[in-house]
Structure formats: structure tokens, C-alpha cells
Design an enzyme around this catalytic site. Structure first.
Site, mmCIF file in Angstrom:
data_model
loop_
_atom_site.group_PDB
_atom_site.id
_atom_site.type_symbol
_atom_site.label_atom_id
_atom_site.label_comp_id
_atom_site.label_asym_id
_atom_site.label_seq_id
_atom_site.Cartn_x
_atom_site.Cartn_y
_atom_site.Cartn_z
ATOM 1 N N GLY A 46 0.914 -1.210 0.062
ATOM 2 C CA GLY A 46 -0.001 0.009 -0.168
ATOM 3 C C GLY A 46 0.898 1.386 0.008
ATOM 4 O O GLY A 46 1.930 1.161 0.386
ATOM 5 N N GLN A 51 3.293 9.854 0.529
ATOM 6 C CA GLN A 51 4.428 9.234 0.821
ATOM 7 C C GLN A 51 5.394 9.580 -0.721
ATOM 8 O O GLN A 51 6.439 9.273 -0.686
ATOM 9 C CB GLN A 51 4.409 7.545 1.011
ATOM 10 C CG GLN A 51 3.767 7.504 2.341
ATOM 11 C CD GLN A 51 3.698 5.962 2.274
ATOM 12 O OE1 GLN A 51 2.705 5.168 1.948
ATOM 13 N NE2 GLN A 51 4.718 5.243 2.984
ATOM 14 N N CYS A 93 6.567 -0.352 6.652
ATOM 15 C CA CYS A 93 6.009 0.856 5.944
ATOM 16 C C CYS A 93 7.014 1.316 4.946
ATOM 17 O O CYS A 93 8.161 1.152 5.433
ATOM 18 C CB CYS A 93 5.554 1.975 6.771
ATOM 19 S SG CYS A 93 5.056 3.498 6.263
ATOM 20 N N LEU A 94 6.785 1.701 3.762
ATOM 21 C CA LEU A 94 7.640 2.019 2.806
ATOM 22 C C LEU A 94 8.599 3.203 3.243
ATOM 23 O O LEU A 94 9.708 3.399 2.714
ATOM 24 C CB LEU A 94 6.997 2.082 1.254
ATOM 25 C CG LEU A 94 6.630 0.840 0.748
ATOM 26 C CD1 LEU A 94 5.936 1.162 -0.392
ATOM 27 C CD2 LEU A 94 7.730 -0.230 0.382
ATOM 28 N N HIS A 135 -3.718 1.291 7.999
ATOM 29 C CA HIS A 135 -2.508 1.954 7.987
ATOM 30 C C HIS A 135 -2.260 2.950 6.978
ATOM 31 O O HIS A 135 -1.752 4.089 7.145
ATOM 32 C CB HIS A 135 -1.562 0.829 7.533
ATOM 33 C CG HIS A 135 0.052 1.242 7.368
ATOM 34 N ND1 HIS A 135 0.881 0.969 8.174
ATOM 35 C CD2 HIS A 135 0.556 2.121 6.416
ATOM 36 C CE1 HIS A 135 2.226 1.386 7.725
ATOM 37 N NE2 HIS A 135 2.017 2.462 6.632
ATOM 38 N N GLU A 136 -2.759 2.825 5.669
ATOM 39 C CA GLU A 136 -2.753 3.925 4.655
ATOM 40 C C GLU A 136 -3.646 5.175 5.106
ATOM 41 O O GLU A 136 -3.124 6.314 5.024
ATOM 42 C CB GLU A 136 -3.244 3.488 3.253
ATOM 43 C CG GLU A 136 -2.184 2.351 2.736
ATOM 44 C CD GLU A 136 -0.777 2.588 2.919
ATOM 45 O OE1 GLU A 136 -0.379 3.858 2.555
ATOM 46 O OE2 GLU A 136 0.059 1.782 2.987
ATOM 47 N N HIS A 139 -1.893 7.517 7.249
ATOM 48 C CA HIS A 139 -1.143 8.405 6.440
ATOM 49 C C HIS A 139 -1.675 9.769 6.060
ATOM 50 O O HIS A 139 -1.015 10.756 6.244
ATOM 51 C CB HIS A 139 -0.326 7.806 5.354
ATOM 52 C CG HIS A 139 0.859 6.855 5.498
ATOM 53 N ND1 HIS A 139 1.799 7.356 5.868
ATOM 54 C CD2 HIS A 139 1.025 5.661 5.287
ATOM 55 C CE1 HIS A 139 2.726 6.408 6.380
ATOM 56 N NE2 HIS A 139 2.246 5.306 5.628
HETATM 57 NI NI NI Z 1 2.891 3.323 5.467
#
Ligand code: NI
Length: 171
Positions: A46, A51, A93-94, A135-136, A139
Site C-alpha cells: 500500500g 508518501q 511501511c515503505l 495503515h494507509e 498516513h
Molecule cells: Ni506506511
């Protein structure tokens, strides 16, 4: 097209609140295409617009690598309608390369959003899909998964987080 960079921890943009999308125009379509490219390249599940440095309420979830019945889903202006249950799951998380931790979140979620073709939809998710959506969604509100870790875990990660933030500033 310039190389897309995924913003990492330490960049203050990750703490900003994203703005709703008022119209699905070419800019939004390009944003989703950029998000898709960046997510595929990073092999993540995701990714949120913030991001890649764009403060718009858009994220994508792609579970096709782990579930053949899934498709890549685009969430524009998502709203969490309902959550229930509780489950601990390992999360990454990226924006935090190399950091994976067990996090407690609701096990089920109902989310309403607009798709890229402008249709509103509502879906119920559980398991990994619920985890990815929650999670997304965080953000978009400037929340990060470290905020949901226990203070002990955060203390243990302190050195690695500091290094990430340093590398992020240097990038
Ligand atoms: Ni993340």
C-alpha cells in the site's frame, strides 16, 4: 518523468494532513499512476499520496502479490465507516525501510471511498486488507505506525529511527 522517490521518516511532510480531492481530473489520474509505479517498484502492499510528497486524500492498496483474488484498489477521499475487533499483526511501511513491528489495530473495517472512475463504493475488509487500509488511512491524517507502537518498542527503535531521519535529511 522524474524518478519518483518515496519519502522516508524524518521528512516533515509525513506529519501533514492531506486535503480532500474535489475533482477527479488528469492530475489525480497521474497521481494514481505515479503511486502505482512507485508501489510496484518498491514491492509494497500500500502507498499513500503523501508518501510521494502529494498532500491529497488518495491511497492505493495492492494485495495481488499475496492474494490472487485481489486487484489493485484506489481509495480517493476515504472515510472509515466502522471498525471492530482487535488483532496484532506485523507491519511495515515503505517510509520506514527495514522496520517491521507487531502493531495492534482493529481486525475489521468498513471503508467508503471514491474510485478513479468517480464512483463511490463501500467495502468491508478483514485480515491483511483491513490492515493495509487502516495503515494507509493513518498516513492521510499525518499518523505513522510508530505512533501505534508501545513506548518500549519505540524506545528500542530509537537508534534506527534517528538514523532513518538523518538519512532522510541527507537525501
Ligand atoms: Ni506506511
Amino acid at each position: 518523468m522524474a524518478e519518483l522517490r518515496i519519502v522516508t521518516y524524518g521528512d516533515p511532510v509525513l506529519r501533514e494532513t492531506s486535503e480532500p480531492v474535489d475533482e477527479i481530473n488528469q492530475e489525480v489520474k497521474d497521481l494514481v499512476s505515479d503511486l502505482t509505479d512507485a508501489l510496484k517498484k518498491a514491492r509494497g502492499l500500500g502507498l499513500s499520496a503523501v508518501q510521494i510528497g502529494v498532500l491529497k486524500c488518495v491511497f492505493i492498496v495492492d494485495l495481488t502479490a499475496v492474494d490472487l483474488t485481489e486487484t489493485l484498489r484506489v481509495f480517493i477521499n476515504p472515510e472509515i465507516v466502522e471498525t471492530s475487533g482487535e488483532v496484532e499483526m506485523e507491519e511495515g511501511c515503505l517510509s520506514f525501510p527495514g522496520i517491521y513491528q507487531k502493531i495492534v489495530r482493529p481486525s475489521h473495517v468498513r471503508v467508503r471511498a471514491t474510485s478513479l472512475d468517480g464512483n463511490e463504493f463501500e467495502i468491508a475488509a478483514s485480515g491483511l486488507a483491513a490492515r493495509a487500509v487502516l495503515h494507509e488511512y493513518d498516513h492521510l491524517e499525518g499518523k505513522l505506525f510508530i505512533d501505534r507502537m508501545s513506548s518500549i518498542t519505540r524506545t528500542l527503535l530509537k537508534g534506527r529511527l534517528r538514523k532513518l531521519a538523518r538519512d532522510s535529511r541527507a537525501a
